[in-house]
Design an enzyme around this catalytic site. Structure first.
Site, PDB file in Angstrom:
ATOM      1  CD  GLU A 152      -3.807  -5.963   3.019  1.00  6.68           C
ATOM      2  OE1 GLU A 152      -4.665  -5.290   3.632  1.00  6.68           O
ATOM      3  OE2 GLU A 152      -2.581  -5.742   3.057  1.00  6.68           O
ATOM      4  CD  GLU A 200      -3.098  -1.071   2.146  1.00  5.36           C
ATOM      5  OE1 GLU A 200      -2.990  -0.308   3.110  1.00  5.36           O
ATOM      6  OE2 GLU A 200      -4.083  -1.820   1.971  1.00  5.36           O
TER       7      GLU A 200
HETATM    8  O1  AHR Z   1      -5.073  -5.999   6.941  1.00  5.33           O
HETATM    9  C1  AHR Z   1      -4.904  -4.898   7.759  1.00  5.33           C
HETATM   10  C2  AHR Z   1      -4.214  -3.741   7.059  1.00  5.33           C
HETATM   11  O2  AHR Z   1      -5.022  -3.281   6.025  1.00  5.33           O
HETATM   12  C3  AHR Z   1      -2.920  -4.067   6.372  1.00  5.33           C
HETATM   13  O3  AHR Z   1      -1.852  -3.996   7.246  1.00  5.33           O
HETATM   14  C4  AHR Z   1      -2.821  -3.010   5.331  1.00  5.33           C
HETATM   15  O4  AHR Z   1      -2.108  -3.417   4.217  1.00  5.33           O
HETATM   16  C5  AHR Z   1      -4.250  -2.650   5.027  1.00  5.33           C
HETATM   17  O5  AHR Z   1      -4.455  -1.294   5.084  1.00  5.33           O
END
Ligand code: AHR
Length: 835
Positions: free
Chosen positions: A627, A508
């Site tokens: 994610e 990210e």
């Molecule tokens: O999954 C939790 C967080 O969400 C992770 O650390 C990050 O990559 C995202 O913002």
């Protein structure tokens, strides 16, 4: 009534290894075969009970040895029977009770079932009347039934009772009004024990509801039950001290915790923690041993009342912890949505990558420490990893795990996490304002992955580190030997390289919360440089460039374009991240989250293909959706302890309870990934244990499945081979967030003659009937059908009620001719396996 048995955590673990007698199968095969010598000779005489909604028949049939057994058959009144064959329930009685009077027990028939209420031979002069004698005598016994003939399995009273019970099932199956494929067995106490035995001994039982079952785990029950009926055996043994072994040898042929292993029908057990008659541990023993899909309702403050004083009495005989009975006959009055699917197997989307069923484990909250790893926990293995969690991860079908972050990785020095554990530094975890002991690092995590049988996907720190550190980790992890870092790995106990194939180039990197946030220009160049350098070590690596951290980011789209313009030739994937939540009670929009995911994927694909065409490249970039999940991010307190003197170890963060609606959305998001299988070839549900997770693990306590667990596990198991295009003709509904969206959604896969269908009904009020023309698919039978639904879409599982929510067999998935029809409850996710 105090709670005198084991504490609940121990009850969950109590699973005695009760040996099955070597002749068990032969004994029951010959018993039932011998019983078949007598024709069933079922006779039904109408009875005028005075009731107008239920018709009752006085039934007799030939039980064990041909002797007559009485039962009542209750049917819904004729006008209610028009919709086709009825599902059935056979009910067995509690100790000393009988079938009762003709107008009693009309609940099941009122709910649309054919209901057979069967006597227990010899009993029925206690709290309800019975009309069946037991003409077979026995040697000396205690008053009661428990020790009649107990010196030999052949003579034991329950040999006759279980045989009668199995034959009762055939009586109901033989009725013309009844669908013989949809018969459940049930009963409370002794009736529960008998129904367990029938589920084990008879073919084709569709579901079983053993309510506070008796006749389970005799060795323990006899020793700890406060009184009768187990007490009869105690008194017998008091008198017959020399027969202890013989008695237990006989009882082992009739024990629900032994026989139940042979059963496969979905079961809904109940147990009361203050039950003095059937001590809870004996029920847990039967539950642990039971061979089919199962759920357990736990009543902490009840004695031996059973379900009859709870809403549980209204539950379905499917594997259900809620309602929406899978055996419920269609309600002619209820509104029904209709949707039609068109599936053309000649136009597959593409292969479903096994990596689609990946997960994400970050050093965040109690994900690692207190999640997968808890030395000192009773379930901890020799490496400190919880076995119960390992079992659940395996059951979930997780194929790959992205590690160790997430935001954590942008402050992570990988060298801290290898080498002798006592020398590893304790560091600040800046992303989650906590302490990192580095007790679990690369080697330990790889060991854990071997236990769960999943691939390691590593994320690199490109926030506060760069190309050189990435090269060092790659050398340490993947070079076989002969260099300083490879040899260091070997000295640290790992001879063979980790051979990590897939690497994420940072995390990210557009997020203002990210340590070392970069512009698209800067990140694109860094990603390209890092990738080029890594390919000098190993050209075959699969490399993921960071996409936007969400489709809502102001730079979304442009970020992807710029990053790929710099790194297109050097990377294989661009990542997507998306988290969804129900906001302000807008369930309708939330249930439509998958439409947003569809749009997100298609936008990123379009952007990547735009760069491809501008660059005149022949290479195609895939998506790593690394994610995704439901996450109540808006409820995360922004004030995580931020004091300089307070860096807690593994503080609980984002331990979402998750509801049925969340599970439906997770199942639907997986469907979105599947229908884009040509471009989404890797994905990770974020995360896995405790933190934003489908699995909960209590410190020193149990681990359990949250509602989101079930669609993931089932989809990972069934979605194999090729994803297919599915045309969906469905009504829609308006949402505040996404405009008009389809009420029914679907995805399909095919593999080696099998087809899997995944379906969602987003309506909050109406059932949906989905029809599918199977002619072109070459399948003709429903192998399995499972639904996640509940009348309360916000129902959840908790430590106290770990099985409140679960999958239930959906027996409204039926094929007629070439058409499959599946009925979906409101707010539900369903999987159907066809062959
Ligand atoms: O999954 C939790 C967080 O969400 C992770 O650390 C990050 O990559 C995202 O913002």
């Amino acid at each position: 009534m105090p709670q005198t048995d084991l504490p609940l955590e121990e009850l969950h673990r109590y699973a005695p290894d009760l040996p099955a007698p070597p002749d068990l199968d032969a004994f029951w095969a010959s018993t039932l075969q011998e019983a078949d010598r007598w024709p069933l000779a079922a006779a039904c005489t109408p009875v005028d009970s005075g009731l107008v909604t239920v018709e009752t028949f006085d039934v007799t049939f030939a039980g064990f040895g041909g002797s007559p057994v009485s039962a009542w058959l209750h049917l819904p009144a004729r006008a209610l029977r028009e919709r086709g064959p009825l599902p059935g329930v056979v009910q067995y009685q509690g100790y000393n009770g009988g079938r009762g009077l003709a107008h009693e027990h009309v609940f099941w028939a009122s709910a649309g079932f054919a209901h057979l209420v069967v006597d227990t031979r010899g009993q029925g002069s206690g709290w309800t009347v019975g009309d069946t004698g037991d003409p077979v005598g026995s040697a000396a016994a205690q008053p009661g039934f428990m020790t009649r003939g107990v010196l030999s399995p052949q003579d034991y009273y329950y040999r006759r009772v279980y045989t009668d019970a199995v034959r009762a099932l055939d009586v109901l199956r033989g009725r013309p009004e009844v669908d013989g494929e949809r018969i459940a067995v049930t009963g409370a106490s002794q009736g529960g024990g008998i129904s367990l035995a029938v589920a084990a001994l008879a073919d084709g039982v569709r579901a079983v509801l053993p309510d506070v079952p008796f006749l389970c785990d005799f060795p323990r029950a006899v020793r700890i039950a406060a009184g009768d009926p187990y007490g009869e055996i105690v008194r017998y043994l008091k008198a017959h001290r020399d027969h202890v072994d013989r008695v237990f040898e006989t009882l082992s042929h009739f024990d629900g915790a032994v026989l139940g292993r042979r059963a496969s029908a979905p079961a809904l057990f109940s147990v009361a923690l203050m039950d003095e008659i059937c001590p809870p541990s004996t029920v847990f023993a039967a539950y642990a041993a039971y061979g089919g899909p199962k759920e357990l309702s736990i009543y902490p403050f009840n004695d031996h009342e059973g379900e009859r004083r709870s809403t549980g009495a209204c539950r379905s005989p499917g594997c259900a912890a809620g309602s929406s009975p899978p055996l419920r006959p269609p309600d002619p009055g209820s509104p029904m949505l209709r949707a039609r699917l068109t599936i053309d197997p000649s136009r597959p989307v593409g292969p479903v990558s096994r990596r689609l069923f990946g997960a994400f484990v970050e050093h965040m909250g109690r994900g690692v420490y207190g999640g997968i790893y808890e030395p000192g926990h009773p379930e901890a293995d020799e490496d400190g990893f919880r076995r119960d969690v390992i079992d659940l991860v395996r059951e979930m079908g997780v194929t790959a795990v992205r590690y160790p972050g997430g935001n954590f990785v942008s402050g992570f020095r990988w060298e801290d996490s290898v080498g002798p554990r006592d020398q590893r530094p304790r560091r600040l975890n800046l992303a989650w304002h906590s302490s990192e002991t580095n007790e679990v690092g690369l080697h330990e995590f790889a060991t854990w992955l071997e236990k769960v049988d999943a691939e390691l996907v590593l994320a690199l720190n490109l926030g506060t580190r760069g190309v050189l550190e990435a090269l060092d980790l790659l050398e340490y992890a993947n070079v076989p030997s002969g260099t300083t870092l490879a040899d260091q790995r070997i000295r640290n106990g790992r001879q063979e390289p980790f051979d990590v194939r897939m690497w994420c180039l940072g995390n990210e990197m557009d997020g203002p919360w990210q340590l070392g946030q970069l512009s698209a220009e800067d990140y694109g160049k860094l990603a390209a440089r890092t990738a080029k350098a890594m390919r000098q070590v190993d050209p075959g690596l699969e490399l993921v460039a960071c996409g936007s951290s969400g489709a809502g980011m102001p730079t979304f789209g442009e970020w992807e374009r710029v990053v790929l313009t710099h790194a297109y030739d050097d990377v294989d994937f661009i990542s997507c991240h998306a988290y969804y939540e129900e906001q302000d009670g807008d369930l309708g929009s939330f249930l439509a989250s998958a439409t947003d995911m569809d749009h997100f994927i298609e936008t990123v694909v379009a952007t990547a293909d735009h760069v491809k065409s501008v660059r005149k490249s022949s290479k195609t970039i895939d998506i790593s959706f690394d994610e995704w999940n439901v996450w109540y991010l808006s409820q995360v307190p922004t004030g995580l302890a931020k004091r300089i003197d307070d860096w807690p170890l593994a503080p609980p963060i984002s331990e979402e309870p998750y509801t049925v609606a969340d599970g439906v959305v997770v199942g639907n998001l997986l469907m979105s990934l599947i229908r884009h299988a040509d471009r989404v070839t890797s994905a990770s549900i974020a995360q896995l244990v405790n933190v934003i997770a489908p699995i909960a693990a209590e410190p020193q306590g149990p681990a359990w499945r949250k509602p989101t667990f079930f669609p993931f596990a089932t989809t990972s198991r069934l979605a194999r081979g090729l994803a297919l295009h599915v045309g969906i003709d469905t009504p829609g509904y308006d949402t505040a967030r996404y405009g008009e969206v389809p009420l029914v959604d679907a995805a399909a896969t095919t593999d080696a003659g099998a087809v899997a269908l995944f379906l969602v009904n987003r309506s909050q009020t109406e059932e949906a009937e989905v029809s599918v023309d199977l002619a072109a698919l070459g399948v003709g039978s429903v192998e399995e059908a499972w639904t996640l639904a509940d009348p309360d879409p916000h129902a959840a599982n908790t430590g106290e009620r770990q099985d409140r929510v679960g999958l239930r067999a959906n027996d409204r998935a039926l094929i007629a001719g070439d058409t499959l029809r599946v009925t979906l409850p409101p707010v539900s996710w369903t999987a159907v396996g066809l062959r």
